[in-house]
Design an enzyme around this catalytic site. Structure first.
Site: not given
Length: 332
Positions: A10-11, A142, A167, A16, A72, A51
């Site tokens: 997920g950079g 999660k 966030i 990320g 991600a 993916d």
């Protein structure tokens, strides 16, 4: 001794990118794995498009990496099946890949809401149990993923979960973007409830820093600022920095908002076989806006040496300035 090679899954996402910037700035070798790699930092060793739900692609991405930071996740408002496909099955793929490829550390971005069921969380810490019944699919998925990451901890693979709360920051496509949009649409005058509940929000650079500390010291903690504010002070302060004044003058009682949320949930359920609706008010969101939800970060301070690197005031200014540059806010 060979240098660590980080893989940020997920950079190219909101968190990320902040992680990659901090790691690269301190001289680390960094690669990313993401569905989209547009705008990737040119200093990266690799930008791998793929993916997370494809185990082969994930395993190949983890090859020759020593530390994986998994950020991600789908944004809020998606279908239940997507959260379980990405957050649960995708995270299982990451765990398997790390074990297959000899990765030594896995840091997972969880959520502070894995223990939130609509009741107050006051100075809560890591000992608060998971919800017996979660209020939404995002946090349920999660919680499952976090459990599996922590259960995978072993001599071969050290694992850690970070639970950020609220966030925000520049390029945030969710919370602060929604606030900027509300200002542009003239909705900055409205709030739900009486704004007496405390809530933790966290500037994105502080969350990234907590992940890096965890990778360095591999302990489990919460990545938050430890400075709770009243819930509606978050949009109020951002909107104020964007030039709006006299915000949240119109107050919608919680009982009325909850009734609207319940009606919206019912309509969404009726429509679910034909379409996925995304109402602004739901029962979960009203509960979320009404509850105290702030956390004890003493474990993160003690074990990770964590303290915010950007103050809340500075974070609000940076975020507001970014959205003003994108054409939001009131002209000076």
């Amino acid at each position: 001794m060979a240098k660590d090679h980080y893989l940020v899954i997920g950079g190219c996402g909101f968190l990320g990118q902040a992680l990659c910037t901090q790691l690269l700035d301190r001289g680390n070798i960094v690669s990313i794995f993401d569905l989209r790699i547009n705008g990737a930092d040119p200093r990266l060793a690799e930008a791998i498009q793929g993916d997370i739900t494809d185990p082969v692609q994930v395993s190949n991405a983890c090859k020759n990496k020593t530390i994986v930071i998994h950020t991600a996740s789908p944004i809020h408002g998606k279908a239940t099946a997507i959260y379980f496909k990405v957050n649960v099955e995708g995270t299982r793929n990451v765990i398997t890949a790390c074990l297959e490829q000899g990765v030594s550390k896995l840091i997972f971005t969880s959520s502070a809401s894995v223990t939130f069921n609509g009741e107050h969380l006051i100075n809560a810490n890591e000992t608060v149990p998971y919800c017996k019944v979660h209020m939404d699919a995002y946090n349920e998925s999660k919680a499952i993923a976090e459990t599996e990451v922590l259960n995978a901890n072993c001599e071969q693979l050290l694992t850690c979960a970070i639970r950020p709360s609220g966030i925000f920051g520049p390029k945030d496509a969710q919370g602060s973007f929604a606030i900027a949009e509300s200002g542009k649409k003239g909705q900055w005058r409205l709030m739900v409830g009486n704004n007496q509940n405390l809530f933790d929000v966290t500037y994105v650079d502080n969350v990234a820093y907590a992940h890096i500390l965890a990778a360095d010291k591999i302990e489990w903690g919460s990545g938050i600022d430890g400075q709770p504010i009243f819930f509606w002070d978050y949009p109020k302060r951002l909107l104020h920095e964007m030039g709006y004044r006299n915000t949240q003058k119109i107050r919608l009682p919680n009982a009325v908002a909850f009734a609207i949320g319940a009606l919206n949930d019912f309509i969404s359920w009726v429509a679910s076989p034909f379409a996925t609706l995304h109402p602004t008010l739901t029962r979960f969101r009203v509960k979320f806006m009404d509850a105290n939800r702030y956390y004890d970060i003493s474990k993160a301070k003690k074990l990770l040496g964590y303290k915010p690197i950007v103050s809340l005031d500075e974070g609000f200014k940076r975020t507001a300035n970014y959205w003003k540059e994108q054409g939001y806010g009131v002209a000076a």
